[in-house]
Design a protein around this motif. Sequence first.
Motif, short mmCIF file in Angstrom:
data_model
loop_
_atom_site.label_atom_id
_atom_site.label_comp_id
_atom_site.label_asym_id
_atom_site.label_seq_id
_atom_site.Cartn_x
_atom_site.Cartn_y
_atom_site.Cartn_z
N ALA A 142 -11.96 -106.01 4.66
CA ALA A 142 -12.86 -105.42 5.64
C ALA A 142 -13.87 -104.47 5.00
CB ALA A 142 -12.05 -104.68 6.71
N TRP A 143 -13.48 -103.75 3.96
CA TRP A 143 -14.41 -102.80 3.33
C TRP A 143 -15.60 -103.53 2.71
CZ3 TRP A 143 -15.69 -102.90 -1.79
CH2 TRP A 143 -14.83 -103.58 -2.66
N GLN A 144 -15.40 -104.75 2.20
CA GLN A 144 -16.51 -105.50 1.63
C GLN A 144 -17.46 -105.98 2.72
OE1 GLN A 144 -15.08 -108.67 -0.88
NE2 GLN A 144 -14.40 -107.27 -2.48
N VAL A 145 -16.92 -106.40 3.85
CA VAL A 145 -17.78 -106.83 4.96
C VAL A 145 -18.54 -105.62 5.51
CG1 VAL A 145 -17.84 -107.95 7.22
CG2 VAL A 145 -16.23 -108.75 5.48
N ALA A 146 -17.89 -104.46 5.58
CA ALA A 146 -18.56 -103.23 6.01
C ALA A 146 -19.70 -102.87 5.05
CB ALA A 146 -17.57 -102.08 6.13
N ALA A 147 -19.47 -103.05 3.76
CA ALA A 147 -20.53 -102.78 2.77
C ALA A 147 -21.70 -103.75 2.97
CB ALA A 147 -19.97 -102.90 1.35
N ARG A 148 -21.41 -105.00 3.30
CA ARG A 148 -22.47 -105.96 3.59
C ARG A 148 -23.30 -105.50 4.79
NH1 ARG A 148 -20.09 -112.10 3.45
NH2 ARG A 148 -19.63 -112.24 1.24
N ILE A 149 -22.63 -105.02 5.83
CA ILE A 149 -23.34 -104.54 7.02
C ILE A 149 -24.24 -103.36 6.64
CG2 ILE A 149 -23.05 -103.39 9.25
CD1 ILE A 149 -20.43 -105.05 9.54
N ARG A 150 -23.71 -102.43 5.89
CA ARG A 150 -24.50 -101.24 5.49
C ARG A 150 -25.67 -101.64 4.58
NH1 ARG A 150 -22.05 -97.04 7.65
NH2 ARG A 150 -19.79 -96.99 7.85
N ASN A 151 -25.48 -102.62 3.71
CA ASN A 151 -26.57 -103.06 2.84
C ASN A 151 -27.67 -103.77 3.62
OD1 ASN A 151 -25.49 -102.01 0.50
ND2 ASN A 151 -24.41 -103.89 -0.03
N VAL A 152 -27.31 -104.50 4.65
CA VAL A 152 -28.33 -105.15 5.49
C VAL A 152 -29.07 -104.10 6.30
CG1 VAL A 152 -28.64 -106.65 7.51
CG2 VAL A 152 -27.27 -107.43 5.58
N ALA A 153 -28.33 -103.10 6.80
CA ALA A 153 -28.96 -102.05 7.61
C ALA A 153 -29.88 -101.16 6.78
CB ALA A 153 -27.89 -101.19 8.27
N ASP A 154 -29.50 -100.89 5.54
CA ASP A 154 -30.32 -100.03 4.67
C ASP A 154 -30.27 -100.60 3.25
OD1 ASP A 154 -31.79 -98.02 3.51
OD2 ASP A 154 -30.21 -96.52 3.63
N PRO A 155 -31.18 -101.51 2.92
CA PRO A 155 -31.11 -102.19 1.62
C PRO A 155 -31.53 -101.33 0.43
CG PRO A 155 -33.02 -102.94 2.84
CD PRO A 155 -32.25 -102.02 3.75
N ARG A 156 -31.98 -100.10 0.66
CA ARG A 156 -32.42 -99.26 -0.46
C ARG A 156 -31.32 -99.01 -1.47
NH1 ARG A 156 -34.51 -94.22 2.49
NH2 ARG A 156 -32.91 -94.95 3.90
N ARG A 157 -30.11 -98.70 -1.00
CA ARG A 157 -29.00 -98.41 -1.90
C ARG A 157 -28.66 -99.62 -2.77
NH1 ARG A 157 -23.91 -96.65 1.08
NH2 ARG A 157 -23.00 -98.59 0.41
N GLU A 158 -28.66 -100.79 -2.16
CA GLU A 158 -28.38 -102.02 -2.89
C GLU A 158 -29.44 -102.26 -3.95
OE1 GLU A 158 -26.83 -106.32 -1.48
OE2 GLU A 158 -28.71 -105.67 -0.59
N LYS A 159 -30.70 -102.02 -3.61
CA LYS A 159 -31.79 -102.20 -4.58
C LYS A 159 -31.69 -101.20 -5.72
CE LYS A 159 -34.98 -104.28 -1.32
NZ LYS A 159 -36.21 -104.11 -0.54
#
Length: 124
Positions: A86-103
Amino acid sequence: MRWASLLERDPHRLIALLRPSWAAGDDISPMAANPSAIELAWADPVFRVTGLTGRSRTDVKSFFRLSDTELDRIASGSWRVPVRPAWQVAARIRNVADPRREKLILVGVIVTIAGVIGAAQWLL
């Protein structure tokens, strides 16, 4: 972010991933016996009261204002990996919502690789 918070309540719970939209159309049946992220969102009464009208891809996309690509990034998997914690899916949600951190993470990795290559060439 409530969706990610729901998943983070039990971070090690296995979440079933869906077939990508291009492979499954509007099918929301998970590839494993575990509940999917969409099913967990549907089970939340706050989402249903605030307008989540169904469990289909179309309903979820319109409620969360997601594109096909964004929903696939969050909830889809492959035949090799039908579940995720679940934590990985939550991270996916947060990355879609705010892609700056992922970039920023991607840029950091690229700079680190370039530094290692540069140091190796300088030493040799």
